[in-house]
Design an enzyme around this catalytic site. Structure first.
Site, PDB file in Angstrom:
ATOM      1  CE  LYS A  42      57.375  18.846  91.144  1.00  0.00           C
ATOM      2  NZ  LYS A  42      58.753  19.221  91.387  1.00  0.00           N
ATOM      3  CG  ASN A  43      60.155  17.795  88.014  1.00  0.00           C
ATOM      4  OD1 ASN A  43      59.678  18.811  88.974  1.00  0.00           O
ATOM      5  ND2 ASN A  43      60.562  16.660  88.618  1.00  0.00           N
TER       6      ASN A  43
ATOM      7  CB  CYS B  53      64.526  20.526 100.839  1.00  0.00           C
ATOM      8  SG  CYS B  53      64.867  18.967  99.517  1.00  0.00           S
TER       9      CYS B  53
ATOM     10  NE  ARG C  56      67.327  18.799  95.697  1.00  0.00           N
ATOM     11  CZ  ARG C  56      65.935  18.891  95.514  1.00  0.00           C
ATOM     12  NH1 ARG C  56      65.148  18.569  96.323  1.00  0.00           N
ATOM     13  NH2 ARG C  56      65.387  19.295  94.203  1.00  0.00           N
TER      14      ARG C  56
ATOM     15  CG  ASP D 121      61.350  12.755  91.308  1.00  0.00           C
ATOM     16  OD1 ASP D 121      61.271  13.435  90.322  1.00  0.00           O
ATOM     17  OD2 ASP D 121      62.201  12.761  92.178  1.00  0.00           O
TER      18      ASP D 121
ATOM     19  NE  ARG E 281      57.412  21.276  96.753  1.00  0.00           N
ATOM     20  CZ  ARG E 281      58.048  20.459  96.712  1.00  0.00           C
ATOM     21  NH1 ARG E 281      58.465  19.780  97.664  1.00  0.00           N
ATOM     22  NH2 ARG E 281      59.125  20.347  95.735  1.00  0.00           N
TER      23      ARG E 281
END
Ligand code: EPZ
Length: 419
Positions: A22-23, A116, A121, A305, A397
């Protein structure tokens, strides 16, 4: 709203293949703005964050279509619409799109992404870096207005090796006439992947993966076909879930050095891990041993993560562990849900003390962020009894059909509508 119903206690067994990262896919999608020609992204994962990024791209006038797992993006003309709050709110890290829009159009307008669940952030490093490239930036009632008409290459020294800021500035330098250098650049594998993608389009990015990245501007970029790297965090998540359930699984489509800090910690808790060229087997025959100190940091250290998933696994360890979260100021939100399952965890600021208990018990749980949600699933898979996990949209997500992956490993897990 959907929920996952998990009847825990089954050791995970079997073999899975990890999705693309994803990243890596997210900045690569943003970088498609750098060329007018069609770009194919092979094996692009189907995720809510990818959908959110494609909403932004379409808002800017780009065409983006999936054909199975192949995503084709064409940015022939860019409409300089303000990327408004309802778009940036869905994807905080969308801020890195600024660099590619400025490269292409020399102007950009984006709402401040705001914070978030896991932290504030801030975007000060992005803004400071773009100003180093002589971008004039004004904050007009929450809309960041960027004028890059006088943009010029420069050497930028990042206060912190921010992943997003590195990606933003790399993309901002690609079409500038001259050499842009990023000092104290992030070294994550996703940075290397983005550089490889830009170079596949005819760009000239050197040093990605090190702390100094040199971008030599080119006049134009062409289209290409590119497959993003495997998702190292998904791989780590499935391995941690196997450790939490006393399982025996094989994870295919990995890059061993990308997950070395994860497999190293899994060996420390007593897992037997064998790594081949692009797969890893984990066998866990007893409860995890505690980790005296588990500290997150930038790559190649243990990734933030993976902190929630490891904290969930350590909740049933044979002793106490100390977890220190150095990247985000609010990344323990999920621990309150683990306590509902019988976990014994105390959190103070960025430190969580996890006293292992023999087992957790199923409970009704609410995910409030992506990796925290993965932690709840990890705990529920190993717990005795039934758990119901709400807030599945957070998990979607970053994980492609997480319930299909775990049920293919023998877990008793299904998705249903919450009401
Ligand atoms: C990327 O976020 C990832 N997201 C995150 O993954 C990951 O946790 C993070 O890098 C760290 O590895 C994507 O790639 C889409 P940072 P990013 O800029 O770029 C502070 C997931 O679960 N900071 O390296 O936003 C920031 O507050 C997500 O997949 C500033 O202070 O991360 C944080 O404390 C979560 N000012 C630290 O740096 C800035 O201008 C790391 O942030 C930018 C960042």
């Amino acid at each position: 709203m959907q929920k996952l119903i998990i009847d825990g206690g089954q050791p995970l067994k079997g073999e899975i293949t990890v999705q693309a990262a994803k990243n890596s896919a997210l900045p690569i999608i943003a970088a498609c703005i750098l060329t007018e020609e069609p770009v194919e992204i092979i094996n692009c994962p189907h995720l809510r964050d990818i959908d959110a990024m494609l909403d932004i791209m379409r808002h800017l006038g780009c065409q983006a279509e999936f054909d199975g797992d192949k995503l084709t993006i064409t940015c022939r003309d860019i409409a300089l619409n303000v990327i408004n709050n309802d778009l940036t709110g869905k994807l905080r890290s969308s801020i890195f799109i600024l660099g590619s829009i400025l490269s292409r159009c020399r102007r950009a307008y984006i709402s401040r992404p705001g914070g978030c669940e896991i932290g504030l952030r801030p975007i000060d490093l992005h803004i400071a870096g773009l100003k180093s490239l002589n971008v004039q930036i004004e904050d007009d009632y929450g809309v960041i207005c960027c004028d890059g008409s006088e943009m010029a290459p420069a050497t930028i020294s990042l206060e912190f090796a921010s992943v997003g800021a590195t990606e933003n500035l790399m993309m901002a330098g690609v079409l500038l006439d001259g050499e842009t250098t990023i000092v104290n650049a992030a070294r994550e594998p996703e940075i290397v992947d983005l550089a490889a993608f830009i170079n596949a389009m005819g760009g000239k990015v050197e040093g990605a993966g090190s702390s100094v990245i040199k971008i030599t501007g080119v006049k134009k970029l062409h289209g290409c076909s590119f497959e993003p790297m495997p998702d190292r965090i998904c791989a780590g998540t499935y391995l941690a879930a196997a450790a939490a359930t006393g399982g025996n699984i094989v994870v295919n489509n990995i890059v061993p050095e990308h997950i070395f800090s994860i497999t190293d910690r899994l060996r420390k808790v007593g897992a037997k891990i064998t790594v081949r060229r692009n797969s890893a087997r984990i066998v866990m025959q007893e409860r995890p041993r505690p980790i005296h100190k588990l500290e997150t940091n930038v790559y190649p250290a243990f990734p933030t993560d993976m902190q929630p998933q490891f904290t969930a696994m350590l909740a049933i360890a044979t002793g106490s562990s100390v977890v220190i979260e150095n990247l985000f100021e609010n990344r323990y939100g999920f621990t309150g849900e683990l306590v509902k399952m019988g976990a014994n965890i105390t959190v103070r600021d960025r430190v969580a003390v996890v006293h292992g208990v023999p087992k957790l018990f199923g409970a009704t749980l609410k995910a409030s962020d992506l990796r925290g949600g993965a932690a709840l699933v990890t705990a529920a898979l190993g717990a005795e009894g039934r758990s119901v996990v709400y807030g599945v949209e957070h998990i979607d997500r970053g994980y492609e059909y997480i319930e299909r992956v775990f049920s293919s490993l023998g877990a008793n897990i299904r998705r249903t509508t919450a009401f």
